[in-house]
Design an enzyme around this catalytic site. Sequence first.
Site, PDB file in Angstrom:
ATOM      1  N   ASN A  52       0.683  -0.957  -0.178  1.00 42.72           N
ATOM      2  CA  ASN A  52      -0.308   0.210  -0.043  1.00 42.72           C
ATOM      3  C   ASN A  52       0.909   0.723   0.191  1.00 42.72           C
ATOM      4  O   ASN A  52       1.416   1.838   1.086  1.00 42.72           O
ATOM      5  CB  ASN A  52      -1.124  -0.160   1.383  1.00 42.72           C
ATOM      6  CG  ASN A  52      -1.718   1.297   1.725  1.00 42.72           C
ATOM      7  OD1 ASN A  52      -1.975   1.970   0.277  1.00 42.72           O
ATOM      8  ND2 ASN A  52      -2.850   1.633   2.365  1.00 42.72           N
ATOM      9  N   LYS A  70       0.079   3.986   0.008  1.00 44.33           N
ATOM     10  CA  LYS A  70      -0.919   5.138   0.433  1.00 44.33           C
ATOM     11  C   LYS A  70      -0.121   6.440  -0.883  1.00 44.33           C
ATOM     12  O   LYS A  70      -0.735   6.627  -1.882  1.00 44.33           O
ATOM     13  CB  LYS A  70      -0.088   5.132   1.999  1.00 44.33           C
ATOM     14  CG  LYS A  70       0.072   4.401   2.821  1.00 44.33           C
ATOM     15  CD  LYS A  70       0.819   4.456   3.960  1.00 44.33           C
ATOM     16  CE  LYS A  70       0.237   3.219   4.562  1.00 44.33           C
ATOM     17  NZ  LYS A  70       0.179   3.298   6.279  1.00 44.33           N
ATOM     18  N   HIS A  78      -9.530   1.028   4.857  1.00 43.59           N
ATOM     19  CA  HIS A  78      -8.116   1.470   5.506  1.00 43.59           C
ATOM     20  C   HIS A  78      -8.351   2.194   6.970  1.00 43.59           C
ATOM     21  O   HIS A  78      -9.097   3.376   6.770  1.00 43.59           O
ATOM     22  CB  HIS A  78      -6.640   1.459   5.046  1.00 43.59           C
ATOM     23  CG  HIS A  78      -5.593   1.701   5.270  1.00 43.59           C
ATOM     24  ND1 HIS A  78      -5.493   2.555   6.276  1.00 43.59           N
ATOM     25  CD2 HIS A  78      -4.839   0.514   5.412  1.00 43.59           C
ATOM     26  CE1 HIS A  78      -4.164   2.364   6.989  1.00 43.59           C
ATOM     27  NE2 HIS A  78      -3.491   1.233   5.882  1.00 43.59           N
ATOM     28  N   GLU A  82      -6.768   4.893   7.457  1.00 47.62           N
ATOM     29  CA  GLU A  82      -6.268   6.358   7.547  1.00 47.62           C
ATOM     30  C   GLU A  82      -7.308   6.934   6.885  1.00 47.62           C
ATOM     31  O   GLU A  82      -8.321   7.997   7.159  1.00 47.62           O
ATOM     32  CB  GLU A  82      -4.973   6.194   6.958  1.00 47.62           C
ATOM     33  CG  GLU A  82      -3.882   5.962   7.469  1.00 47.62           C
ATOM     34  CD  GLU A  82      -2.779   5.429   6.980  1.00 47.62           C
ATOM     35  OE1 GLU A  82      -2.470   5.260   5.842  1.00 47.62           O
ATOM     36  OE2 GLU A  82      -1.638   5.170   7.759  1.00 47.62           O
ATOM     37  N   GLU A  88      -4.441  -4.858  10.325  1.00 44.20           N
ATOM     38  CA  GLU A  88      -3.758  -3.914  11.342  1.00 44.20           C
ATOM     39  C   GLU A  88      -4.273  -3.259  12.136  1.00 44.20           C
ATOM     40  O   GLU A  88      -5.362  -2.384  12.532  1.00 44.20           O
ATOM     41  CB  GLU A  88      -4.521  -2.828   9.743  1.00 44.20           C
ATOM     42  CG  GLU A  88      -3.762  -3.612   8.544  1.00 44.20           C
ATOM     43  CD  GLU A  88      -3.034  -2.879   7.422  1.00 44.20           C
ATOM     44  OE1 GLU A  88      -2.256  -2.880   7.030  1.00 44.20           O
ATOM     45  OE2 GLU A  88      -3.937  -1.434   7.145  1.00 44.20           O
ATOM     46  N   GLY A  95       2.732   2.308  10.466  1.00 47.37           N
ATOM     47  CA  GLY A  95       3.997   3.752  11.037  1.00 47.37           C
ATOM     48  C   GLY A  95       4.429   3.468  11.847  1.00 47.37           C
ATOM     49  O   GLY A  95       5.454   4.552  11.540  1.00 47.37           O
ATOM     50  N   SER A 144       4.193  -2.156  10.369  1.00 44.10           N
ATOM     51  CA  SER A 144       5.149  -2.090  10.704  1.00 44.10           C
ATOM     52  C   SER A 144       5.469  -3.372  10.047  1.00 44.10           C
ATOM     53  O   SER A 144       6.703  -3.925  11.392  1.00 44.10           O
ATOM     54  CB  SER A 144       5.023  -1.869  12.294  1.00 44.10           C
ATOM     55  OG  SER A 144       5.041  -0.157  12.676  1.00 44.10           O
TER      56      SER A 144
HETATM   57  P1  13P Z   1       3.354   0.257   7.597  1.00 45.01           P
HETATM   58  O1  13P Z   1       3.967  -0.815   7.224  1.00 45.01           O
HETATM   59  O2  13P Z   1       3.459   1.741   6.886  1.00 45.01           O
HETATM   60  O3  13P Z   1       3.638   0.632   9.349  1.00 45.01           O
HETATM   61  O4  13P Z   1       1.550   0.565   7.328  1.00 45.01           O
HETATM   62  C1  13P Z   1       0.699  -0.349   7.131  1.00 45.01           C
HETATM   63  C2  13P Z   1      -0.324   0.486   6.375  1.00 45.01           C
HETATM   64  O5  13P Z   1      -1.183   0.876   7.452  1.00 45.01           O
HETATM   65  C3  13P Z   1      -0.503  -0.539   5.495  1.00 45.01           C
HETATM   66  O6  13P Z   1      -1.502   0.004   4.537  1.00 45.01           O
END
Ligand code: 13P
Length: 254
Positions: free
Chosen positions: A12, A14, A100, A102, A170, A176, A216
């Site tokens: 992803n 983002k 997601h 976010e 997740e 992150g 992560s």
């Molecule tokens: P990270 O791998 O940067 O922690 O992000 C995970 C994520 O949100 C994947 O959708």
Amino acid sequence: MTVTRRPLIAGNWKMNGLSGDGLALAEELARRIEDSADPDFDLLICPPFTLIQRVGAALAESTIALGGQDCHAAESGAHTGDISAAMLADAGCSHVIVGHSERRADHAETDAWVRAKAGAARAAGLVAVICIGETEAQRDGGETTTVVARQLAASLPDGATAENTVIAYEPVWAIGTGRTPSVTEVEAVHALIRGDLAQRLGDDEAARLRVLYGGSVKPGNARELMSLTDVDGALVGGASLHADDFWSIAQSSA
Ligand code: 13P
């Protein structure tokens, strides 16, 4: 009968990637998968909307799948700035991430809305990668299993199957941050998800449906996480922006 689920490693990106770095990354991954004889994993790349067609062109000869990071629940219409599932399919996508954390946080997306998006994805012939996971406060409050079960129940659309759905667990606090739950915790949540899927979809379907871990995931922890019984791959954010890291994670899953 024991079912073997082929790992899926999904990147992803983002809100990252311009044509220079994004295309170089896609081309490098396409080269690596082409050079590896019969890899034991599937790869999926979810670039920003602006790069979907060009990344798709870079992956045209490759087995790497292409996905969007979100879609609207409606087929078309007056939704400025949004993208429909049919548009993603038309642009060459086979998958789309929905729900997601976010997007749940930034755009106030509810479980019902996520469910409608997953249904729209299914109607357009896309595989919906449905994200669920608890916040840090929910985890500290001992609510992880309740929250995950509630999100799963409310986000999974009618007609979900192992072919048209992937679940990604997740934990929000692990995204992150460089922090991950312990393997015991990941194992417990994935087992809970598998059990809930079995109740909803039946044992056979649940045994074939892929449940990814995200938050992560890095080359250093991927092997341990990917070795867990009910973990069928990873949804990778930051590390998916680096070919070496993403490739190393994929290899750890096989
Ligand atoms: P990270 O791998 O940067 O922690 O992000 C995970 C994520 O949100 C994947 O959708």
